[in-house]
Design an enzyme around this catalytic site. Sequence first.
Site, short mmCIF file in Angstrom:
data_model
loop_
_atom_site.label_atom_id
_atom_site.label_comp_id
_atom_site.label_asym_id
_atom_site.label_seq_id
_atom_site.Cartn_x
_atom_site.Cartn_y
_atom_site.Cartn_z
N SER A 13 0.85 -1.19 0.00
CA SER A 13 0.00 0.00 0.00
C SER A 13 0.90 1.24 0.00
O SER A 13 2.13 1.12 0.04
CB SER A 13 -0.92 -0.02 1.22
OG SER A 13 -0.15 -0.08 2.38
N SER A 14 0.29 2.40 -0.02
CA SER A 14 1.02 3.68 -0.01
C SER A 14 1.92 3.89 -1.22
O SER A 14 2.98 4.49 -1.12
CB SER A 14 1.89 3.84 1.26
OG SER A 14 1.10 3.71 2.39
N GLU A 149 -10.78 -7.88 1.44
CA GLU A 149 -11.84 -6.87 1.30
C GLU A 149 -11.98 -6.35 -0.14
O GLU A 149 -13.04 -5.87 -0.52
CB GLU A 149 -11.56 -5.65 2.21
CG GLU A 149 -11.72 -5.92 3.68
CD GLU A 149 -10.40 -6.37 4.32
OE1 GLU A 149 -9.47 -6.74 3.56
OE2 GLU A 149 -10.34 -6.36 5.55
N CYS A 381 -11.51 26.04 12.23
CA CYS A 381 -12.53 25.23 12.91
C CYS A 381 -12.24 25.14 14.41
O CYS A 381 -12.44 26.12 15.11
CB CYS A 381 -12.65 23.86 12.24
SG CYS A 381 -14.29 23.15 12.50
N GLN A 385 -12.26 28.09 17.35
CA GLN A 385 -12.91 28.00 18.66
C GLN A 385 -11.89 28.26 19.78
O GLN A 385 -12.19 28.91 20.78
CB GLN A 385 -13.59 26.64 18.79
CG GLN A 385 -14.69 26.44 17.73
CD GLN A 385 -15.30 25.04 17.72
OE1 GLN A 385 -14.90 24.18 18.47
NE2 GLN A 385 -16.27 24.83 16.83
N HIS A 507 -13.43 25.15 6.67
CA HIS A 507 -12.16 24.53 6.28
C HIS A 507 -11.70 25.02 4.91
O HIS A 507 -11.98 24.37 3.90
CB HIS A 507 -12.31 23.00 6.26
CG HIS A 507 -12.46 22.40 7.61
ND1 HIS A 507 -11.39 22.00 8.38
CD2 HIS A 507 -13.57 22.18 8.35
CE1 HIS A 507 -11.83 21.52 9.53
NE2 HIS A 507 -13.16 21.62 9.55
N GLU A 509 -8.91 24.91 3.60
CA GLU A 509 -7.89 24.05 2.98
C GLU A 509 -8.46 23.11 1.93
O GLU A 509 -7.74 22.64 1.05
CB GLU A 509 -7.13 23.25 4.07
CG GLU A 509 -7.90 22.16 4.78
CD GLU A 509 -8.69 22.63 6.00
OE1 GLU A 509 -9.03 23.83 6.08
OE2 GLU A 509 -8.99 21.78 6.87
N1 GLN Z 1 -14.83 19.81 17.60
C1 GLN Z 1 -15.27 21.03 17.04
C2 GLN Z 1 -16.74 20.99 16.61
O1 GLN Z 1 -17.30 19.93 16.48
C3 GLN Z 1 -14.41 21.43 15.86
C4 GLN Z 1 -14.56 20.54 14.68
C5 GLN Z 1 -13.44 20.68 13.67
O2 GLN Z 1 -12.40 21.26 13.96
N2 GLN Z 1 -13.61 20.09 12.50
O3 GLN Z 1 -17.34 22.01 16.40
#
Ligand code: GLN
Length: 545
Positions: A13-14, A149, A381, A385, A507, A509
């Site tokens: 793999s990889s 699999e 994300c 927070q 996100h 990215e």
């Molecule tokens: N755990 C956080 C939430 O559920 C952040 C989720 C994340 O970073 N993808 O909101």
Amino acid sequence: MAKHIFVTGGVVSSLGKGLTSASVGMLLERRGLTVRMQKLDPYINVDPGTMSPYQHGEVYVLDDGSETDLDLGHYERFTNSVLNRDSNYTTGQIYLSVITKERKGEFLGQTIQVIPHITNEIKAAVLKPAVPGVDVVITEIGGTVGDIESQPFLEAIRQMALDLGKENCLYIHLTLVPYLKAADELKTKPTQHSVGLLRQIGIQPDILICRSERSLTHEQRAKIALFCNVPIEAVIEEKDKTFSVYEVPLSLVEHGLDALIVRKLGLQTPEPDLTDWRELLERLRNPDHEVSIAVVGKYCEHRDAYKSIYEALDHGGIAHRARVRVQRIHSQQIESEGAEKLLAGVDGILVPGGFGERGIEGKVEAIRFARQQKIPCLGICLGMQCAVIEFARNVLGWAAAHSTEFNPATPHPVICLLDEQRNVTDKGGTMRLGAHPAVLATDSIAAQCYGKQEISERHRHRFEFNNDYRSEFAAAGMRIAGTSPDGMLVEIVELVDHPWFVAVQFHPEFKSQPIRPHPLFAGFVGAALRRRPARRDTTAQCQTA
Ligand code: GLN
């Protein structure tokens, strides 16, 4: 009718099947064809959304909210193929669908078996992306030939040539030709065995792509051709790339892969125009600047856990002709050794997404350091927070402020559960997922980066900024720089008194491409570059990616 290309892997793999498939997709697009990419994964999870990043690396989220394998990230970075739920199927999903039909009585008393019921379901899945207007569907089969699999998937793609006609199907097998130091030789036997396994189940590969750390001689290719029953022109070398994964398509072109594929499929196309791709590699090879970015996460030891983030940082570098040196720093290490020691000397700090309490305090500390030292900082994300938690604790003075994900009893729940999540108990596919629009504040750094005020970005979260605290944050210098169009969900926060501090609930990215760097990553790397001449201390003792 669309043509189908199946990519299988052998020996180990990889080997980079995802990258190779993505490169093939890109080369065919550059020949003017409309391509759809698809991955079939043999594991039994219905999707990778419930898996730890330690298992298969990051979970890659699509616009439609599907949580998919990280290879789909390669597909989106290399091609313009439209990806959706039909782009990634797992064994679990296939069985779930067959069993659901059986419970509904749809099979009218039949005995349900792997052949034909499971294989029929797989074949239907393979045909889904072949919508009108699509010229080629490229289906990558996860795992390695010989795995228990994988068997139903291989059996299904074997049948596809019978169903659709051999002239409409092409089988590419990616294999390893290892170099044995003691013998000072490249060994072809593992490839012979792997192709032997494929032929046992009735698949004769049309093209072999041989991964190797050294170039294959004409004799070695001739030997592989003879033992594996393919013409020598169909034995394509893919030497290890030490420099960048974006070299892969160009090296495959050099070895004639794209020309061979279109010829074998009977497609008339012009030669591919790869000018922009060559220019991108030139930028990567000869950067004018260098910049050092710390990624402070809790899965830093796993190469693929923040795959799209590392790629997007590279893209941000490409936008400025800068090499981005990523320092992967474990947030728990910050807890034990301190941000001052580990982060001194970096030009930018990125705190990525994540779940669970482990390492949270280290992330909060890294953000405090970035805020106080005025180091460019991008929070994504969970990173966003943590930025809110840090600000509440250290600027607003609410020492016990937290997210209710980690401390349900906190007196200052600055991050709390989304309303829509209150009655959700199932874990799979139940977060706020996929593309959602956001509106940016005119005076924000984000609006400057995007060059517009309405954006759409991908999400994967259950918790959000607690609206009860908006005015206190704004009054103390954390601006709400972006919200959902109805104004109800905070999507972006920024620090007013800071050169570049942007934290986003989504996100970015997942939407960055090497030839189209994401505006926030380009902005972040640009800010880090601007800071660089000012910094003197380069004592960061971190692991380099
Ligand atoms: N755990 C956080 C939430 O559920 C952040 C989720 C994340 O970073 N993808 O909101």
